[in-house]
Motif scaffolding. Structure first.
Motif, mmCIF file in Angstrom:
data_model
loop_
_atom_site.group_PDB
_atom_site.id
_atom_site.type_symbol
_atom_site.label_atom_id
_atom_site.label_comp_id
_atom_site.label_asym_id
_atom_site.label_seq_id
_atom_site.Cartn_x
_atom_site.Cartn_y
_atom_site.Cartn_z
ATOM 1 N N ALA A 134 22.105 5.225 -1.186
ATOM 2 C CA ALA A 134 21.329 5.029 0.034
ATOM 3 C C ALA A 134 20.675 6.311 0.521
ATOM 4 C CB ALA A 134 22.238 4.464 1.125
ATOM 5 N N GLU A 135 21.316 7.446 0.290
ATOM 6 C CA GLU A 135 20.804 8.709 0.825
ATOM 7 C C GLU A 135 19.423 9.050 0.290
ATOM 8 O OE1 GLU A 135 21.997 13.451 0.868
ATOM 9 O OE2 GLU A 135 23.555 11.959 0.469
ATOM 10 N N THR A 136 19.165 8.729 -0.976
ATOM 11 C CA THR A 136 17.887 9.092 -1.593
ATOM 12 C C THR A 136 17.089 7.889 -2.087
ATOM 13 O OG1 THR A 136 18.983 9.407 -3.736
ATOM 14 C CG2 THR A 136 18.763 11.341 -2.317
ATOM 15 N N GLY A 137 17.594 6.673 -1.895
ATOM 16 C CA GLY A 137 16.894 5.494 -2.393
ATOM 17 C C GLY A 137 16.804 5.460 -3.901
ATOM 18 N N SER A 138 17.852 5.963 -4.570
ATOM 19 C CA SER A 138 17.830 6.110 -6.026
ATOM 20 C C SER A 138 18.616 5.003 -6.721
ATOM 21 C CB SER A 138 18.428 7.465 -6.439
ATOM 22 O OG SER A 138 17.724 8.535 -5.859
ATOM 23 N N LEU A 139 18.154 4.653 -7.922
ATOM 24 C CA LEU A 139 18.885 3.775 -8.821
ATOM 25 C C LEU A 139 19.708 4.644 -9.762
ATOM 26 C CD1 LEU A 139 15.806 1.616 -9.852
ATOM 27 C CD2 LEU A 139 17.466 1.037 -8.062
ATOM 28 N N VAL A 140 20.932 4.238 -10.047
ATOM 29 C CA VAL A 140 21.784 4.966 -10.979
ATOM 30 C C VAL A 140 21.972 4.087 -12.214
ATOM 31 C CG1 VAL A 140 23.979 6.147 -11.334
ATOM 32 C CG2 VAL A 140 22.954 6.069 -9.039
ATOM 33 N N LEU A 141 21.450 4.542 -13.343
ATOM 34 C CA LEU A 141 21.463 3.773 -14.582
ATOM 35 C C LEU A 141 22.307 4.495 -15.619
ATOM 36 C CD1 LEU A 141 17.642 2.910 -14.783
ATOM 37 C CD2 LEU A 141 19.432 1.741 -13.492
ATOM 38 N N SER A 143 23.460 4.554 -19.605
ATOM 39 C CA SER A 143 23.016 4.047 -20.903
ATOM 40 C C SER A 143 24.164 3.378 -21.652
ATOM 41 C CB SER A 143 22.450 5.193 -21.746
ATOM 42 O OG SER A 143 23.476 6.121 -22.071
ATOM 43 N N GLY A 144 23.809 2.469 -22.549
ATOM 44 C CA GLY A 144 24.772 1.775 -23.382
ATOM 45 C C GLY A 144 24.058 0.846 -24.336
ATOM 46 N N PRO A 145 24.775 0.214 -25.262
ATOM 47 C CA PRO A 145 24.128 -0.676 -26.237
ATOM 48 C C PRO A 145 23.330 -1.805 -25.592
ATOM 49 C CG PRO A 145 26.387 -0.189 -26.899
ATOM 50 C CD PRO A 145 26.225 0.350 -25.515
ATOM 51 N N GLU A 146 23.758 -2.296 -24.411
ATOM 52 C CA GLU A 146 23.062 -3.399 -23.745
ATOM 53 C C GLU A 146 22.316 -2.937 -22.498
ATOM 54 O OE1 GLU A 146 26.150 -6.327 -23.114
ATOM 55 O OE2 GLU A 146 25.547 -7.362 -24.960
ATOM 56 N N THR A 147 22.377 -1.643 -22.205
ATOM 57 C CA THR A 147 21.714 -1.100 -21.010
ATOM 58 C C THR A 147 20.918 0.147 -21.412
ATOM 59 O OG1 THR A 147 23.702 0.173 -20.454
ATOM 60 C CG2 THR A 147 23.453 -2.002 -19.430
ATOM 61 N N GLN A 148 19.901 -0.077 -22.234
ATOM 62 C CA GLN A 148 19.134 1.037 -22.794
ATOM 63 C C GLN A 148 18.434 1.849 -21.700
ATOM 64 O OE1 GLN A 148 18.544 -2.205 -23.437
ATOM 65 N NE2 GLN A 148 18.781 -2.621 -25.616
ATOM 66 N N ALA A 149 18.557 3.176 -21.785
ATOM 67 C CA ALA A 149 17.878 4.049 -20.834
ATOM 68 C C ALA A 149 16.367 3.884 -20.917
ATOM 69 C CB ALA A 149 18.270 5.503 -21.088
ATOM 70 N N SER A 150 15.847 3.605 -22.119
ATOM 71 C CA SER A 150 14.400 3.505 -22.314
ATOM 72 C C SER A 150 13.776 2.338 -21.554
ATOM 73 C CB SER A 150 14.078 3.370 -23.808
ATOM 74 O OG SER A 150 14.743 2.258 -24.374
ATOM 75 N N MET A 151 14.580 1.350 -21.133
ATOM 76 C CA MET A 151 14.035 0.199 -20.404
ATOM 77 C C MET A 151 13.432 0.624 -19.072
ATOM 78 S SD MET A 151 13.762 -3.081 -21.050
ATOM 79 C CE MET A 151 15.161 -3.565 -22.081
ATOM 80 N N ALA A 152 13.952 1.696 -18.477
ATOM 81 C CA ALA A 152 13.435 2.180 -17.199
ATOM 82 C C ALA A 152 12.464 3.336 -17.375
ATOM 83 C CB ALA A 152 14.600 2.629 -16.310
ATOM 84 N N LEU A 153 12.161 3.712 -18.615
ATOM 85 C CA LEU A 153 11.316 4.871 -18.872
ATOM 86 C C LEU A 153 10.032 4.544 -19.612
ATOM 87 C CD1 LEU A 153 14.156 7.317 -20.019
ATOM 88 C CD2 LEU A 153 13.101 7.180 -17.759
ATOM 89 N N LEU A 154 10.090 3.576 -20.525
ATOM 90 C CA LEU A 154 8.952 3.324 -21.405
ATOM 91 C C LEU A 154 7.913 2.366 -20.817
ATOM 92 C CD1 LEU A 154 7.724 3.997 -24.156
ATOM 93 C CD2 LEU A 154 9.076 2.126 -25.138
ATOM 94 N N PRO A 155 8.289 1.173 -20.301
ATOM 95 C CA PRO A 155 7.275 0.254 -19.764
ATOM 96 C C PRO A 155 6.572 0.820 -18.538
ATOM 97 C CG PRO A 155 9.319 -0.921 -20.269
ATOM 98 C CD PRO A 155 9.623 0.542 -20.347
ATOM 99 N N GLU A 156 5.347 0.364 -18.299
ATOM 100 C CA GLU A 156 4.575 0.833 -17.147
ATOM 101 C C GLU A 156 5.159 0.361 -15.826
ATOM 102 O OE1 GLU A 156 0.560 -0.382 -17.594
ATOM 103 O OE2 GLU A 156 0.134 0.992 -19.263
ATOM 104 N N THR A 157 5.810 -0.804 -15.847
ATOM 105 C CA THR A 157 6.394 -1.376 -14.633
ATOM 106 C C THR A 157 7.885 -1.550 -14.832
ATOM 107 O OG1 THR A 157 4.356 -2.542 -14.043
ATOM 108 C CG2 THR A 157 6.403 -3.357 -13.071
ATOM 109 N N ALA A 188 23.889 8.973 -21.417
ATOM 110 C CA ALA A 188 22.829 9.330 -20.460
ATOM 111 C C ALA A 188 23.115 8.696 -19.107
ATOM 112 C CB ALA A 188 21.466 8.876 -20.971
ATOM 113 N N VAL A 189 22.932 9.480 -18.056
ATOM 114 C CA VAL A 189 22.984 9.000 -16.679
ATOM 115 C C VAL A 189 21.635 9.337 -16.047
ATOM 116 C CG1 VAL A 189 24.086 9.193 -14.422
ATOM 117 C CG2 VAL A 189 25.469 9.381 -16.506
ATOM 118 N N ASN A 190 20.921 8.324 -15.575
ATOM 119 C CA ASN A 190 19.599 8.533 -14.977
ATOM 120 C C ASN A 190 19.620 8.129 -13.505
ATOM 121 O OD1 ASN A 190 17.812 9.411 -17.228
ATOM 122 N ND2 ASN A 190 18.449 7.471 -18.111
#
Length: 223
Positions: A134-141, A143-157, A188-190
């Motif tokens: 809540a302090e920064t309005g951030s999502l904490v992601l 990484s894992g086999p079913e939670t790829q970090a690239s899903m939040a980095l590669l697509p435009e939306t 990875a922690v994003n």
């Protein structure tokens, strides 16, 4: 691909080079826990203490970071919310998503969703989150086999599903939750705070410089 074994091997070599056993010993973990116990966090901004207040603060901060936000009552309402957002953009009703979201009624909402690692031509990526701050309005992601970090980095939306119960006050609480639930950090922690941006050229903020042009957050009040 699960890279946790490679990560352990790298850390083991680092520990061996400093004359320590390959795996952390119980005494080391106890020393870390003792240190954290004896060194409380420093001054922090005032934050709400109730769940509704924390969720409201997260929404306000996320919007300040140029994310758009919609609230829904349950996880079953998420696909319809995502479809509305894509329609507002004039985007095609298709996306790739984390496998952890596979049980939601995407087809009923008119969305064609594939549950796989994103590729260069994928324009919309849908993720959940480990938690949000809540302090920064951030999502904490995480990484894992079913939670790829690239899903939040590669697509435009990037569309992110955030259960209200997983919104914590700040980064300190996020890392405490990781220690409590995971024990050790993944590869990875994003921390995602709105769309990608840069101000390198004449200090003019440009969105989408090295990641998504837009981030849309769907807060699920009943989850």
């Amino acid at each position: 691909m699960d890279t946790s074994a490679a990560r352990r091997n790298i850390l083991a070599r680092i520990r061996a080079a400093s004359g320590r056993p390959a795996e952390p010993q119980p005494g080391e973990r106890e020393a870390v826990a003792d240190y954290l116990e004896r060194h409380p966090p420093g001054p922090r901004p005032d934050m709400p203490t109730d769940l509704d207040g924390i969720a409201a603060r997260f929404i306000d901060e996320a919007r300040l970071m140029a994310s758009t936000v919609e609230q829904v009552e349950s996880l079953d309402h998420v696909p319809a919310a995502a479809a509305r957002y894509l329609a507002q953009l004039g985007a095609a009703p298709s996306a790739v998503a984390w496998a952890t979201l596979g049980a939601l009624p995407w087809a009923q909402a008119g969305l064609a969703v594939e549950f796989r690692k994103p590729e260069s031509g994928d324009l919309v990526g849908i993720t959940g989150c480990f938690c949000a701050t809540a302090e920064t309005g951030s999502l904490v992601l995480l990484s894992g086999p079913e939670t790829q970090a690239s899903m939040a980095l590669l697509p435009e939306t990037h569309i992110a599903v955030v259960p209200a119960s997983r919104i914590v006050a700040g980064h300190e609480e996020a890392f405490a939750l990781m220690r409590a639930e995971r024990g050790e950090l993944p590869r990875a922690v994003n921390f995602v705070s709105g769309p990608s941006r840069t101000g390198d050229i004449e200090q003019t903020i440009v969105l989408g410089a090295h990641g998504p042009y837009r981030v849309h957050v769907i807060v699920v009040r009943g989850a």
